[in-house]
Design an enzyme around this catalytic site. Structure first.
Site, PDB file in Angstrom:
ATOM      1  N   ARG A  86       0.958  -1.042   0.003  1.00 47.28           N
ATOM      2  CA  ARG A  86      -0.050  -0.156  -0.160  1.00 47.28           C
ATOM      3  C   ARG A  86       1.119   1.266  -0.044  1.00 47.28           C
ATOM      4  NH1 ARG A  86      -5.495   1.283   3.392  1.00 47.28           N
ATOM      5  NH2 ARG A  86      -6.096  -0.226   1.916  1.00 47.28           N
ATOM      6  N   HIS A  95      -7.437   1.036  -6.469  1.00 41.92           N
ATOM      7  CA  HIS A  95      -7.594   0.128  -5.267  1.00 41.92           C
ATOM      8  C   HIS A  95      -8.268  -1.001  -5.970  1.00 41.92           C
ATOM      9  CE1 HIS A  95      -7.670  -1.331  -1.203  1.00 41.92           C
ATOM     10  NE2 HIS A  95      -8.443  -0.425  -0.863  1.00 41.92           N
ATOM     11  N   GLN A 141     -10.196  -3.824  -3.802  1.00 39.82           N
ATOM     12  CA  GLN A 141     -11.353  -3.336  -3.302  1.00 39.82           C
ATOM     13  C   GLN A 141     -12.401  -3.416  -4.421  1.00 39.82           C
ATOM     14  OE1 GLN A 141     -12.130  -1.900  -0.109  1.00 39.82           O
ATOM     15  NE2 GLN A 141     -14.201  -2.412  -1.086  1.00 39.82           N
ATOM     16  N   ASP A 152     -17.122   7.328  -1.255  1.00 41.13           N
ATOM     17  CA  ASP A 152     -15.898   7.121  -0.526  1.00 41.13           C
ATOM     18  C   ASP A 152     -15.674   8.348   0.206  1.00 41.13           C
ATOM     19  OD1 ASP A 152     -13.673   6.219   0.381  1.00 41.13           O
ATOM     20  OD2 ASP A 152     -12.546   6.444  -1.364  1.00 41.13           O
ATOM     21  N   CYS A 193     -16.155   1.536   0.593  1.00 40.59           N
ATOM     22  CA  CYS A 193     -15.263   0.611   0.932  1.00 40.59           C
ATOM     23  C   CYS A 193     -14.781   0.654   2.182  1.00 40.59           C
ATOM     24  CB  CYS A 193     -14.019   1.115  -0.009  1.00 40.59           C
ATOM     25  SG  CYS A 193     -13.695   2.971   0.174  1.00 40.59           S
ATOM     26  N   ARG A 248     -13.394  -8.830   0.793  1.00 38.43           N
ATOM     27  CA  ARG A 248     -12.103  -8.722   0.606  1.00 38.43           C
ATOM     28  C   ARG A 248     -11.319 -10.010   0.969  1.00 38.43           C
ATOM     29  NH1 ARG A 248     -10.060  -3.409   0.922  1.00 38.43           N
ATOM     30  NH2 ARG A 248      -8.228  -4.664   0.396  1.00 38.43           N
TER      31      ARG A 248
HETATM   32  N1  NVA Z   1      -9.854   6.917  -1.205  1.00 41.64           N
HETATM   33  C1  NVA Z   1      -9.708   6.327   0.099  1.00 41.64           C
HETATM   34  C2  NVA Z   1      -9.855   4.610   0.439  1.00 41.64           C
HETATM   35  C3  NVA Z   1      -9.556   4.067   1.644  1.00 41.64           C
HETATM   36  C4  NVA Z   1      -9.959   2.526   1.499  1.00 41.64           C
HETATM   37  C5  NVA Z   1      -8.041   6.458   0.438  1.00 41.64           C
HETATM   38  O1  NVA Z   1      -7.291   6.481  -0.268  1.00 41.64           O
HETATM   39  O2  NVA Z   1      -7.780   6.905   1.566  1.00 41.64           O
HETATM   40  N1   CP Z   2     -11.270  -0.496   2.275  1.00 44.58           N
HETATM   41  C1   CP Z   2     -10.170  -0.463   2.736  1.00 44.58           C
HETATM   42  O1   CP Z   2      -9.071  -0.682   1.738  1.00 44.58           O
HETATM   43  O2   CP Z   2      -9.994  -0.146   4.083  1.00 44.58           O
HETATM   44  P1   CP Z   2      -8.523  -0.157   4.819  1.00 44.58           P
HETATM   45  O3   CP Z   2      -8.013   1.187   4.371  1.00 44.58           O
HETATM   46  O4   CP Z   2      -8.848  -0.210   6.082  1.00 44.58           O
HETATM   47  O5   CP Z   2      -7.514  -1.284   4.385  1.00 44.58           O
END
Ligand code: NVA
Ligand code: CP
Length: 316
Positions: free
Chosen positions: A114, A141, A144, A236, A276, A304
């Site tokens: 990540r 993502h 997801q 989101d 998500c 997931r």
């Molecule tokens: N768009 C959000 C998704 C978190 C799972 C982010 O990147 O923080």
């Molecule tokens: N939806 C998702 O990716 O959640 P986290 O940021 O908790 O991993």
């Protein structure tokens, strides 16, 4: 003497040719459909392949916080008989990224990362000799989107012709959903404030895929237009991880894009609400909508796990 009970093997799709999941389009159409099929089988038989990753180790690299992604990957690896090692913090700050990749591939059988930048994922995949999985970047993502599409398939069975509306920021989650929807024949409409549209290159790619599948891709600034008659309404957070300094400005700009009871009522009467997570109640969604019986957010979170087990089996 009673015959020994035998369980038939799961239908296992071919190994993923690209060897990585850096973005949604690394999977071919057949691989994507095979992965959804394997996910369904694994969800019905969670203990199958309990030793498939025995003796295998997976590097988890997290530059940003996570609940769902990190824990479902750890659990998926353990349920398949493998183990993981974790490094959270900046990747490639203390030494060149290409060296990090070439250390990890000597010790472990895959890298799940990540990152802030998609370039970090691409560089890891370039330098590593083991599969690299994008566990969220600024651009995509994909894990997801796989869980989300699987959740839609569970609810509606036939994906083709469904209408999915995304209301909010044209962000990483929106990009992955748009690409995967367009490819599977799901009509995708996105409503966002002016200036927060999705990346034009991703939109062009999605439009190309939609032409083949018969889907449509619509980008608008009008939330009612996007949601009208939709089978699923998705939102989101308005400020993603890394955009914390913009939070106050975004709260004002995105206010008309909240998924509240009035907006959700404009969708089909059997529509599902999707997110998500993590969600900010009172911002992008009201408590009433996310807690309603039409909300499938915890199905998405559960899926997931199942989809990532399928992905790991196909990659490693
Ligand atoms: N768009 C959000 C998704 C978190 C799972 C982010 O990147 O923080
Ligand atoms: N939806 C998702 O990716 O959640 P986290 O940021 O908790 O991993």
């Amino acid at each position: 003497m009673a015959a020994t009970a035998r369980t038939s093997p799961l239908r296992m799709p071919a190994k993923i040719a690209a060897a990585n999941l850096t973005c949604d389009l690394d999977l071919s159409q057949d691989e994507l459909l095979g992965l959804l099929d394997l996910t369904k089988q694994l969800k019905a038989n969670p203990s199958r392949y309990a030793r498939a990753l025995s003796g295998r180790y997976i590097s988890l690299l997290f530059e940003k916080p996570s609940l769902r992604t990190r824990m479902t990957f750890e659990l998926a690896i353990k349920q398949l008989g493998g183990d993981s090692i974790l490094n959270d913090g900046p990747i490639g700050a203390r030494e060149p990224l290409k060296d990090v990749a070439r250390n990890l591939d000597r010790w472990t059988n895959a890298i799940v990362a990540r990152t802030f930048s998609q370039q970090t994922i691409n560089d890891l995949a370039h330098w590593s000799s083991v599969p690299v999985v994008n566990a969220l970047s600024d651009l995509y993502h994909p894990c997801q989107a796989l869980a989300d599409i699987f959740t839609l398939q569970e609810r509606f069975d036939d994906l083709r012709g469904l209408r999915l509306a995304f209301v909010g920021d044209g962000n990483n989650v929106a990009h992955s959903l748009m690409l995967t929807s367009a490819r599977l024949g799901i009509h995708f409409s996105l409503a966002c404030p002016s200036g927060y549209e999705p990346n034009p290159d991703v939109v062009r790619q999605a439009e190309g895929l939609a032409e083949v599948s018969g889907a449509t891709v619509t980008i608008t600034n009008n939330p009612s237009q996007a949601v009208d008659g939709a089978n699923a309404v998705y939102t989101d957070v308005w400020a993603s991880m890394g955009q914390e300094s913009e939070k106050e400005t975004r709260l004002t700009i995105f206010a008309p894009y909240q998924v509240n009871e009035d907006l959700f009522a404009q969708a089909d009467s059997n529509a599902v609400f999707m997110h998500c997570l993590p969600a900010k109640r009172g911002e992008e969604v009201t408590d009433g909508v996310i807690e309603s019986p039409q909300s499938v957010v915890f199905d998405q979170a559960e899926n997931r796990l199942h989809v990532q087990k399928a992905l790991l089996l196909m990659l490693i």
